[in-house]
Design an enzyme around this catalytic site. Structure first.
Site, PDB file in Angstrom:
ATOM      1  N   LYS A   1      -3.575   7.881   3.262  1.00 41.56           N
ATOM      2  CA  LYS A   1      -4.779   7.574   4.064  1.00 41.56           C
ATOM      3  C   LYS A   1      -4.601   8.048   5.514  1.00 41.56           C
ATOM      4  O   LYS A   1      -5.564   8.489   6.143  1.00 41.56           O
ATOM      5  CB  LYS A   1      -5.102   6.080   4.026  1.00 41.56           C
ATOM      6  CG  LYS A   1      -5.645   5.583   2.692  1.00 41.56           C
ATOM      7  CD  LYS A   1      -6.955   6.250   2.303  1.00 41.56           C
ATOM      8  CE  LYS A   1      -7.586   5.619   1.069  1.00 41.56           C
ATOM      9  NZ  LYS A   1      -8.683   6.438   0.507  1.00 41.56           N
TER      10      LYS A   1
ATOM     11  N   TYR B   1       0.835  -1.217   0.000  1.00 40.22           N
ATOM     12  CA  TYR B   1       0.000   0.000   0.000  1.00 40.22           C
ATOM     13  C   TYR B   1       0.866   1.263   0.000  1.00 40.22           C
ATOM     14  O   TYR B   1       0.455   2.318  -0.492  1.00 40.22           O
ATOM     15  CB  TYR B   1      -0.941  -0.045   1.201  1.00 40.22           C
ATOM     16  CG  TYR B   1      -2.265   0.642   0.982  1.00 40.22           C
ATOM     17  CD1 TYR B   1      -3.029   0.418  -0.162  1.00 40.22           C
ATOM     18  CD2 TYR B   1      -2.776   1.520   1.936  1.00 40.22           C
ATOM     19  CE1 TYR B   1      -4.248   1.046  -0.360  1.00 40.22           C
ATOM     20  CE2 TYR B   1      -3.994   2.146   1.753  1.00 40.22           C
ATOM     21  CZ  TYR B   1      -4.723   1.912   0.610  1.00 40.22           C
ATOM     22  OH  TYR B   1      -5.928   2.538   0.433  1.00 40.22           O
TER      23      TYR B   1
HETATM   24  N1  LIG Z   1     -11.376  -0.932  -3.019  1.00 43.24           N
HETATM   25  C1  LIG Z   1     -10.830  -1.049  -1.835  1.00 43.24           C
HETATM   26  O1  LIG Z   1     -10.261  -2.100  -1.461  1.00 43.24           O
HETATM   27  C2  LIG Z   1     -10.879   0.125  -0.877  1.00 43.24           C
HETATM   28  C3  LIG Z   1     -10.713  -0.112   0.500  1.00 43.24           C
HETATM   29  C4  LIG Z   1     -10.744   0.974   1.369  1.00 43.24           C
HETATM   30  C5  LIG Z   1     -10.939   2.254   0.865  1.00 43.24           C
HETATM   31  N2  LIG Z   1     -11.085   2.444  -0.480  1.00 43.24           N
HETATM   32  C6  LIG Z   1     -11.279   3.809  -0.972  1.00 43.24           C
HETATM   33  O2  LIG Z   1     -12.536   3.942  -1.577  1.00 43.24           O
HETATM   34  C7  LIG Z   1     -12.500   5.065  -2.445  1.00 43.24           C
HETATM   35  C8  LIG Z   1     -13.145   4.701  -3.789  1.00 43.24           C
HETATM   36  O3  LIG Z   1     -12.323   3.753  -4.446  1.00 43.24           O
HETATM   37  P1  LIG Z   1     -12.891   2.434  -5.138  1.00 43.24           P
HETATM   38  O4  LIG Z   1     -12.176   1.290  -4.491  1.00 43.24           O
HETATM   39  O5  LIG Z   1     -14.379   2.438  -5.205  1.00 43.24           O
HETATM   40  O6  LIG Z   1     -12.241   2.537  -6.598  1.00 43.24           O
HETATM   41  P2  LIG Z   1     -12.713   3.239  -7.959  1.00 43.24           P
HETATM   42  O7  LIG Z   1     -11.541   3.102  -8.866  1.00 43.24           O
HETATM   43  O8  LIG Z   1     -13.998   2.687  -8.400  1.00 43.24           O
HETATM   44  O9  LIG Z   1     -12.896   4.770  -7.534  1.00 43.24           O
HETATM   45  C9  LIG Z   1     -11.819   5.702  -7.423  1.00 43.24           C
HETATM   46  C10 LIG Z   1     -12.356   7.004  -7.983  1.00 43.24           C
HETATM   47  O10 LIG Z   1     -11.440   8.082  -7.784  1.00 43.24           O
HETATM   48  C11 LIG Z   1     -11.656   8.979  -8.865  1.00 43.24           C
HETATM   49  N3  LIG Z   1     -10.575   9.953  -8.996  1.00 43.24           N
HETATM   50  C12 LIG Z   1      -9.231   9.703  -9.112  1.00 43.24           C
HETATM   51  N4  LIG Z   1      -8.570  10.874  -9.273  1.00 43.24           N
HETATM   52  C13 LIG Z   1      -9.521  11.873  -9.260  1.00 43.24           C
HETATM   53  C14 LIG Z   1      -9.480  13.294  -9.382  1.00 43.24           C
HETATM   54  N5  LIG Z   1      -8.327  13.953  -9.575  1.00 43.24           N
HETATM   55  N6  LIG Z   1     -10.652  13.999  -9.302  1.00 43.24           N
HETATM   56  C15 LIG Z   1     -11.823  13.356  -9.123  1.00 43.24           C
HETATM   57  N7  LIG Z   1     -11.932  12.016  -9.004  1.00 43.24           N
HETATM   58  C16 LIG Z   1     -10.797  11.284  -9.071  1.00 43.24           C
HETATM   59  C17 LIG Z   1     -11.729   8.027 -10.063  1.00 43.24           C
HETATM   60  O11 LIG Z   1     -12.307   8.664 -11.191  1.00 43.24           O
HETATM   61  C18 LIG Z   1     -12.621   6.931  -9.502  1.00 43.24           C
HETATM   62  O12 LIG Z   1     -13.975   7.216  -9.753  1.00 43.24           O
HETATM   63  C19 LIG Z   1     -11.026   5.490  -2.526  1.00 43.24           C
HETATM   64  O13 LIG Z   1     -10.810   6.555  -1.608  1.00 43.24           O
HETATM   65  C20 LIG Z   1     -10.303   4.243  -2.040  1.00 43.24           C
HETATM   66  O14 LIG Z   1      -9.027   4.510  -1.518  1.00 43.24           O
HETATM   67  C21 LIG Z   1     -11.078   1.399  -1.346  1.00 43.24           C
END
Ligand SMILES: NC(=O)c1ccc[n+]([C@@H]2O[C@H](COP(=O)([O-])OP(=O)(O)OC[C@H]3O[C@@H](n4cnc5c(N)ncnc54)[C@H](O)[C@@H]3O)[C@@H](O)[C@H]2O)c1
Length: 258
Positions: free
Chosen positions: A160, A153
């Site tokens: 984070k 990570y």
């Molecule tokens: N998937 C996991 O395992 C997980 C676990 C914990 C937290 N998260 C968090 O959840 C959140 C959503 O991620 P996800 O897993 O649904 O993936 P995802 O790829 O579906 O979503 C990530 C989003 O971030 C957007 N993004 C990136 N750069 C950007 C910018 N400059 N301006 C506007 N939007 C931007 C992308 O367009 C995308 O829609 C993130 O913060 C991620 O770190 C994910």
């Protein structure tokens, strides 16, 4: 319906696997009006996903790192709704050389990009839209437990940790206006962002073994439910909180059976 009459801005939908897509879907079923955001070359993917919601949603432009987009978004929300009741920040990005085992070699520019897009952006979004939350409101962000170091990570983990702190400072500064700020700390889910991290599979395999409740990396719906709760008035006295939705993984130090 716990979100009846709530006007919600939901960022971070790119496909129907996105955590934010499931949050938007559940929020609509709970009575909310929803607008999505997207930007640049992924916008068409977001628009396609938006058509698959129970009520197809409009997509507004937002690159969260662009001041002009934030200003235009606030103006557009003001015109459409006159205000906003809830915001989901579901945005994260780190360049490849800042994750996947590159902690020691990552160039500072990549680290700063990860910080700006994944942590500072919560302040940027909240700062731009809080003036539209006149009667108070709820802002929710998405976290991956940053209290420990994880394999692969790397600088996203550091970003984070910053996000956790940013949310507490926002809770401090926006609380007097009735605006709450909380994070959902989710277990690993197989989204575009997660699968882009080389070695993500290692975390994905570990989680169901250690989480007391078990964990399905293909099912973002428990995370979406917690987001809806925090966006609702049921959470009206909660701010500066990190709610773990991870099958209980964070509470135990090792798998019950090795
Ligand atoms: N998937 C996991 O395992 C997980 C676990 C914990 C937290 N998260 C968090 O959840 C959140 C959503 O991620 P996800 O897993 O649904 O993936 P995802 O790829 O579906 O979503 C990530 C989003 O971030 C957007 N993004 C990136 N750069 C950007 C910018 N400059 N301006 C506007 N939007 C931007 C992308 O367009 C995308 O829609 C993130 O913060 C991620 O770190 C994910």
């Amino acid at each position: 319906m716990i979100l009846a009459d709530k006007r919600l801005l939901i960022t971070g939908v790119i496909t129907k696997d996105s955590i934010a897509f499931h949050a938007a879907e559940q929020a609509q079923r709970e009575g909310a009006s929803v607008l999505l955001t997207s930007f640049g070359r992924v916008r068409r993917m977001t628009e396609r996903a938006a058509q698959r919601l129970p009520e197809p949603a409009d997509v507004l432009e937002l690159d969260v790192n662009k001041e002009g987009d934030l200003t235009a978004l606030a103006a557009s929300l003001g015109e459409r709704w006159g205000g906003v009741d809830g915001i989901l920040h579901a945005i994260a990005f780190a360049p490849e050389d800042a994750i996947g085992g590159n902690f020691m070699s990552a160039p500072v520019d990549s680290v700063l990009q990860a910080f700006q897009t994944s942590a500072f952006s919560l302040k940027a979004l909240a700062g731009a839209l809080a003036p539209l939350m006149e009667g108070g409101g709820s802002i929710v962000g998405l976290d991956f437990d940053a209290s420990v170091a994880w394999p692969v990570y790397d600088w996203m983990g550091v970003a984070k940790a910053a996000l956790e702190s940013v949310s507490r400072y926002l809770a401090r500064d926006l609380g007097p206006s009735g605006v709450r700020v909380n994070l959902v700390s989710a277990g690993p889910l197989g989204t575009v962002a997660a699968r882009g991290i080389p070695g993500f599979d290692r975390l994905a395999t570990l989680w169901p073994q250690q989480a007391p409740l078990g964990w399905d990396i293909e099912d973002p719906s428990p995370v979406a439910s917690a987001i809806c709760f925090l966006l609702s008035d049921y959470a009206r006295a909660i701010s500066g909180e990190i709610l773990h939705v991870d099958g209980g993984f964070h509470a135990v130090g090792a798998p019950a059976e090795l």
